[in-house]
Design a protein around this motif. Sequence first.
Motif, PDB file in Angstrom:
ATOM      1  N   ALA A   6       0.851  -1.200   0.000  1.00  0.00           N
ATOM      2  CA  ALA A   6       0.000   0.000   0.000  1.00  0.00           C
ATOM      3  C   ALA A   6       0.880   1.240   0.000  1.00  0.00           C
ATOM      4  O   ALA A   6       1.847   1.331   0.746  1.00  0.00           O
ATOM      5  N   SER A   7       0.537   2.205  -0.859  1.00  0.00           N
ATOM      6  CA  SER A   7       1.365   3.404  -1.008  1.00  0.00           C
ATOM      7  C   SER A   7       1.314   4.262   0.252  1.00  0.00           C
ATOM      8  O   SER A   7       0.308   4.311   0.940  1.00  0.00           O
ATOM      9  N   ARG A   8       2.414   4.967   0.479  1.00  0.00           N
ATOM     10  CA  ARG A   8       2.434   5.955   1.562  1.00  0.00           C
ATOM     11  C   ARG A   8       2.293   7.329   0.946  1.00  0.00           C
ATOM     12  O   ARG A   8       2.754   7.587  -0.150  1.00  0.00           O
ATOM     13  N   THR A  16      -4.349   5.975  -2.611  1.00  0.00           N
ATOM     14  CA  THR A  16      -4.923   4.644  -2.397  1.00  0.00           C
ATOM     15  C   THR A  16      -4.279   3.578  -3.279  1.00  0.00           C
ATOM     16  O   THR A  16      -4.739   2.452  -3.330  1.00  0.00           O
ATOM     17  N   SER A  17      -3.209   3.955  -3.970  1.00  0.00           N
ATOM     18  CA  SER A  17      -2.556   3.018  -4.884  1.00  0.00           C
ATOM     19  C   SER A  17      -1.619   2.065  -4.127  1.00  0.00           C
ATOM     20  O   SER A  17      -1.497   2.135  -2.913  1.00  0.00           O
ATOM     21  N   SER A  18      -0.952   1.193  -4.892  1.00  0.00           N
ATOM     22  CA  SER A  18       0.097   0.334  -4.324  1.00  0.00           C
ATOM     23  C   SER A  18       1.437   0.734  -4.929  1.00  0.00           C
ATOM     24  O   SER A  18       1.498   1.193  -6.066  1.00  0.00           O
ATOM     25  N   GLN A  52      -8.849   3.779  -7.628  1.00  0.00           N
ATOM     26  CA  GLN A  52      -7.733   4.264  -6.805  1.00  0.00           C
ATOM     27  C   GLN A  52      -7.170   5.555  -7.387  1.00  0.00           C
ATOM     28  O   GLN A  52      -7.261   5.807  -8.582  1.00  0.00           O
ATOM     29  N   GLU A  53      -6.594   6.381  -6.510  1.00  0.00           N
ATOM     30  CA  GLU A  53      -6.147   7.710  -6.935  1.00  0.00           C
ATOM     31  C   GLU A  53      -5.049   8.220  -6.002  1.00  0.00           C
ATOM     32  O   GLU A  53      -4.765   7.618  -4.969  1.00  0.00           O
ATOM     33  N   TYR A  54      -4.472   9.338  -6.412  1.00  0.00           N
ATOM     34  CA  TYR A  54      -3.563  10.081  -5.537  1.00  0.00           C
ATOM     35  C   TYR A  54      -4.041  11.529  -5.600  1.00  0.00           C
ATOM     36  O   TYR A  54      -3.869  12.198  -6.608  1.00  0.00           O
ATOM     37  N   ARG A  55      -4.685  11.959  -4.520  1.00  0.00           N
ATOM     38  CA  ARG A  55      -5.288  13.298  -4.509  1.00  0.00           C
ATOM     39  C   ARG A  55      -4.208  14.382  -4.583  1.00  0.00           C
ATOM     40  O   ARG A  55      -3.029  14.110  -4.348  1.00  0.00           O
ATOM     41  N   PRO A  56      -4.626  15.638  -4.871  1.00  0.00           N
ATOM     42  CA  PRO A  56      -3.633  16.701  -5.083  1.00  0.00           C
ATOM     43  C   PRO A  56      -2.595  16.782  -3.961  1.00  0.00           C
ATOM     44  O   PRO A  56      -2.940  16.781  -2.776  1.00  0.00           O
ATOM     45  N   HIS A  57      -1.358  16.823  -4.354  1.00  0.00           N
ATOM     46  CA  HIS A  57      -0.241  16.803  -3.403  1.00  0.00           C
ATOM     47  C   HIS A  57       0.986  17.428  -4.061  1.00  0.00           C
ATOM     48  O   HIS A  57       0.997  17.687  -5.262  1.00  0.00           O
ATOM     49  N   PHE A  58       2.010  17.639  -3.237  1.00  0.00           N
ATOM     50  CA  PHE A  58       3.310  18.081  -3.750  1.00  0.00           C
ATOM     51  C   PHE A  58       4.295  16.925  -3.609  1.00  0.00           C
ATOM     52  O   PHE A  58       4.197  16.143  -2.668  1.00  0.00           O
ATOM     53  N   ASP A  59       5.243  16.848  -4.520  1.00  0.00           N
ATOM     54  CA  ASP A  59       6.303  15.836  -4.363  1.00  0.00           C
ATOM     55  C   ASP A  59       7.422  16.372  -3.476  1.00  0.00           C
ATOM     56  O   ASP A  59       8.239  15.599  -2.972  1.00  0.00           O
ATOM     57  N   TRP A  60       7.480  17.689  -3.284  1.00  0.00           N
ATOM     58  CA  TRP A  60       8.480  18.278  -2.384  1.00  0.00           C
ATOM     59  C   TRP A  60       7.937  18.278  -0.948  1.00  0.00           C
ATOM     60  O   TRP A  60       6.756  18.039  -0.720  1.00  0.00           O
ATOM     61  N   GLY A  61       8.831  18.548  -0.019  1.00  0.00           N
ATOM     62  CA  GLY A  61       8.416  18.602   1.377  1.00  0.00           C
ATOM     63  C   GLY A  61       8.277  17.220   1.990  1.00  0.00           C
ATOM     64  O   GLY A  61       7.720  17.067   3.068  1.00  0.00           O
ATOM     65  N   THR A 102       3.184  23.372  -8.470  1.00  0.00           N
ATOM     66  CA  THR A 102       3.385  21.985  -8.920  1.00  0.00           C
ATOM     67  C   THR A 102       2.410  21.008  -8.262  1.00  0.00           C
ATOM     68  O   THR A 102       2.576  19.785  -8.386  1.00  0.00           O
ATOM     69  N   LEU A 103       1.398  21.550  -7.589  1.00  0.00           N
ATOM     70  CA  LEU A 103       0.352  20.679  -7.038  1.00  0.00           C
ATOM     71  C   LEU A 103      -0.164  19.777  -8.176  1.00  0.00           C
ATOM     72  O   LEU A 103      -0.432  20.267  -9.268  1.00  0.00           O
ATOM     73  N   HIS A 104      -0.297  18.484  -7.887  1.00  0.00           N
ATOM     74  CA  HIS A 104      -0.770  17.584  -8.944  1.00  0.00           C
ATOM     75  C   HIS A 104      -1.442  16.366  -8.333  1.00  0.00           C
ATOM     76  O   HIS A 104      -1.252  16.070  -7.143  1.00  0.00           O
ATOM     77  N   ALA A 105      -2.234  15.691  -9.155  1.00  0.00           N
ATOM     78  CA  ALA A 105      -3.008  14.544  -8.682  1.00  0.00           C
ATOM     79  C   ALA A 105      -3.004  13.442  -9.720  1.00  0.00           C
ATOM     80  O   ALA A 105      -2.982  13.706 -10.926  1.00  0.00           O
TER      81      ALA A 105
END
Length: 227
Positions: free
Chosen positions: A60-62, A74-76, A118-127, A206-209
Amino acid sequence: FLLRRWPFTQNTAVDAFVCEPSRYTSRVVSYDPLIVHLENFITPAEREYLIERGSRSLVASRDGGPPKEGQARTSSTAFLPHNDTVGACLQKRAAEFQGFLPRSKIEMLQVVQYKQGQEYRPHFDWGVKSAHKAERETTIFGILEADCENCGTQFPEIAVDWSKEDERWCKFVDCGEGEILTFKAVAGSAVFWKNLHEDGTGDRRTLHAGLPVQNGTKVGLNIWTII
Ligand SMILES: O=C(O)CCC(=O)C(=O)O
Ligand SMILES: [Fe+2]
């Protein structure tokens, strides 16, 4: 000290492996923030290998960086070891694209699999900083499998009026999505973007989903460059 460094010491298998040549096509989507589309970045044989290799170790993805919400992702996910031969080819290609960087700047590759819904809601890859105490300066998100509908990668803070752009873009982006930048999931294609400003702070644009996957499966590959 040496043990805590990443294992990039001699690795005969990786060094001897002959990478497939990839003749990809780069097209600038945005200069600021820098976003570049890379058509055919990952070859069919590499995709097949990475899908199979990734499927053997999915968990399960973190979540990545803020904003943090429950179940935002919610991805793997599967991380590939640095001595993976095909993975090393992708790391080298990503490093060379960014101006012959050393491969040690590329984080462990991450295969991400999304099933129906399954999805990855808006997030940043930094931080994020957790994985290797280093910041993700750039991202290359590649598509290994895109057997799905409306399962693209969306940048809600970036507006492009596609009706004013060349219609050849419509193969790679959703031209009918108003003015929000949404890349279609196209197998073999990748999107490169720069997460950080010049002063090293995170670029909020760079917010993305990863949009919720409809009717099928999507498998992606994260290639992060760290500083
Ligand atoms: O699935 C996508 O389209 C994007 C994935 C992503 O942003 C990530 O894994 O950090
Ligand atoms: Fe991301």
